[in-house]
Design a protein around this motif. Structure first.
Motif, PDB file in Angstrom:
ATOM      1  N   THR A 125       6.418   5.580   2.759  1.00 51.00           N
ATOM      2  CA  THR A 125       7.290   5.094   3.832  1.00 51.00           C
ATOM      3  C   THR A 125       7.291   3.569   3.910  1.00 51.00           C
ATOM      4  OG1 THR A 125       6.936   7.116   5.087  1.00 51.00           O
ATOM      5  CG2 THR A 125       7.764   5.217   6.310  1.00 51.00           C
TER       6      THR A 125
ATOM      7  N   PRO B 221       0.834  -1.200   0.000  1.00 49.00           N
ATOM      8  CA  PRO B 221       0.000   0.000   0.000  1.00 49.00           C
ATOM      9  C   PRO B 221       0.873   1.256   0.000  1.00 49.00           C
ATOM     10  CG  PRO B 221      -0.789  -1.563   1.628  1.00 49.00           C
ATOM     11  CD  PRO B 221       0.536  -2.078   1.131  1.00 49.00           C
ATOM     12  N   ILE B 222       0.363   2.266  -0.657  1.00 50.73           N
ATOM     13  CA  ILE B 222       1.117   3.515  -0.712  1.00 50.73           C
ATOM     14  C   ILE B 222       0.249   4.654  -0.198  1.00 50.73           C
ATOM     15  CG2 ILE B 222       0.512   3.966  -3.112  1.00 50.73           C
ATOM     16  CD1 ILE B 222       3.425   5.107  -3.349  1.00 50.73           C
ATOM     17  N   ASP B 223       0.822   5.396   0.697  1.00 42.42           N
ATOM     18  CA  ASP B 223       0.220   6.644   1.168  1.00 42.42           C
ATOM     19  C   ASP B 223       1.317   7.698   1.024  1.00 42.42           C
ATOM     20  OD1 ASP B 223      -1.408   8.579   2.276  1.00 42.42           O
ATOM     21  OD2 ASP B 223      -1.006   7.973   4.337  1.00 42.42           O
ATOM     22  N   THR B 224       2.294   7.634   1.906  1.00 41.27           N
ATOM     23  CA  THR B 224       3.424   8.563   1.813  1.00 41.27           C
ATOM     24  C   THR B 224       4.636   7.914   1.149  1.00 41.27           C
ATOM     25  OG1 THR B 224       4.323   7.895   3.955  1.00 41.27           O
ATOM     26  CG2 THR B 224       2.697   9.695   3.945  1.00 41.27           C
TER      27      THR B 224
ATOM     28  N   TYR C 187       3.091  -0.056  11.170  1.00 41.97           N
ATOM     29  CA  TYR C 187       1.808  -0.488  10.604  1.00 41.97           C
ATOM     30  C   TYR C 187       1.968  -1.524   9.485  1.00 41.97           C
ATOM     31  CZ  TYR C 187       3.443   3.324   7.660  1.00 41.97           C
ATOM     32  OH  TYR C 187       4.224   4.152   6.887  1.00 41.97           O
TER      33      TYR C 187
ATOM     34  N   GLN D 143      -1.228  -3.551   7.696  1.00 36.46           N
ATOM     35  CA  GLN D 143      -1.484  -3.316   6.273  1.00 36.46           C
ATOM     36  C   GLN D 143      -1.410  -4.629   5.490  1.00 36.46           C
ATOM     37  OE1 GLN D 143      -2.350  -0.552   4.494  1.00 36.46           O
ATOM     38  NE2 GLN D 143      -2.577   0.559   6.406  1.00 36.46           N
TER      39      GLN D 143
ATOM     40  N   ASN E  87      -8.838  -0.139   3.067  1.00 37.98           N
ATOM     41  CA  ASN E  87      -8.913   0.469   1.735  1.00 37.98           C
ATOM     42  C   ASN E  87      -7.545   1.042   1.374  1.00 37.98           C
ATOM     43  OD1 ASN E  87     -10.999   0.469  -0.022  1.00 37.98           O
ATOM     44  ND2 ASN E  87     -12.129   2.118   0.982  1.00 37.98           N
ATOM     45  N   HIS E  88      -7.171   0.955   0.126  1.00 35.65           N
ATOM     46  CA  HIS E  88      -5.888   1.481  -0.336  1.00 35.65           C
ATOM     47  C   HIS E  88      -6.133   2.359  -1.561  1.00 35.65           C
ATOM     48  CE1 HIS E  88      -4.089  -1.322   2.457  1.00 35.65           C
ATOM     49  NE2 HIS E  88      -4.780  -2.287   1.901  1.00 35.65           N
ATOM     50  N   PRO E  89      -6.693   3.554  -1.352  1.00 39.73           N
ATOM     51  CA  PRO E  89      -7.101   4.395  -2.478  1.00 39.73           C
ATOM     52  C   PRO E  89      -5.934   4.878  -3.348  1.00 39.73           C
ATOM     53  CG  PRO E  89      -7.309   5.600  -0.417  1.00 39.73           C
ATOM     54  CD  PRO E  89      -6.968   4.181  -0.069  1.00 39.73           C
ATOM     55  N   ARG E  90      -4.726   4.880  -2.819  1.00 46.36           N
ATOM     56  CA  ARG E  90      -3.579   5.358  -3.614  1.00 46.36           C
ATOM     57  C   ARG E  90      -2.804   4.208  -4.247  1.00 46.36           C
ATOM     58  NH1 ARG E  90      -0.392  10.006  -0.804  1.00 46.36           N
ATOM     59  NH2 ARG E  90      -1.102  11.372  -2.455  1.00 46.36           N
TER      60      ARG E  90
END
Length: 118
Positions: free
Chosen positions: A46, A41-44, A70, A74, A81-84
């Motif tokens: 990290t 998963p990608i958000d920032t 986390y 994850q 949810n992984h919107p990115r």
């Protein structure tokens, strides 16, 4: 009658097999990590940047892991949810897809190393 003399090189062969197999497993782990990073998963970013391969040669072990507080959630929580982009099971799925390939890689490299030593 022909006198054939053979020099037993069992310890040398065992060392060569161990070292060659370990390096092949290491290379396979790097390939698995590349796929896992792309599926994490990608958000920032990290989580994806935290992926690593760690060697424990004394244990004949190679670890592929992600190191964030986390990362486990994850990976395991299928309801997130992984919107990115990315998904759960981002490490397990690449491992399962590649396990047999890594086994074949080890066998091929060990055979090639032993063939060179003849």
């Amino acid at each position: 009658m022909t006198d054939h003399r053979f020099k037993w090189r069992g310890e040398e062969a065992e060392r060569l097999i161990r070292e060659t197999a370990f390096q092949a497993i290491r290379d396979g782990a790097e390939a698995i990590l590349m796929e896992a990073v792309n599926e994490a998963p990608i958000d920032t970013g990290t989580l994806r940047r935290s992926g690593t391969v760690t060697e424990a040669p004394q244990e004949n072990t190679v670890y592929v892991s992600f190191n964030t507080p986390y990362a486990r959630r994850q990976h395991e929580d299928l309801t997130l949810n992984h919107p990115r982009g990315g998904k759960a099971k981002y490490l397990e799925d690449p491992f399962k897809r590649n396990a047999k390939k890594v086994e074949r890689l080890v066998a091929q490299r060990v055979k090639a190393a032993l063939d060179r030593e003849e």
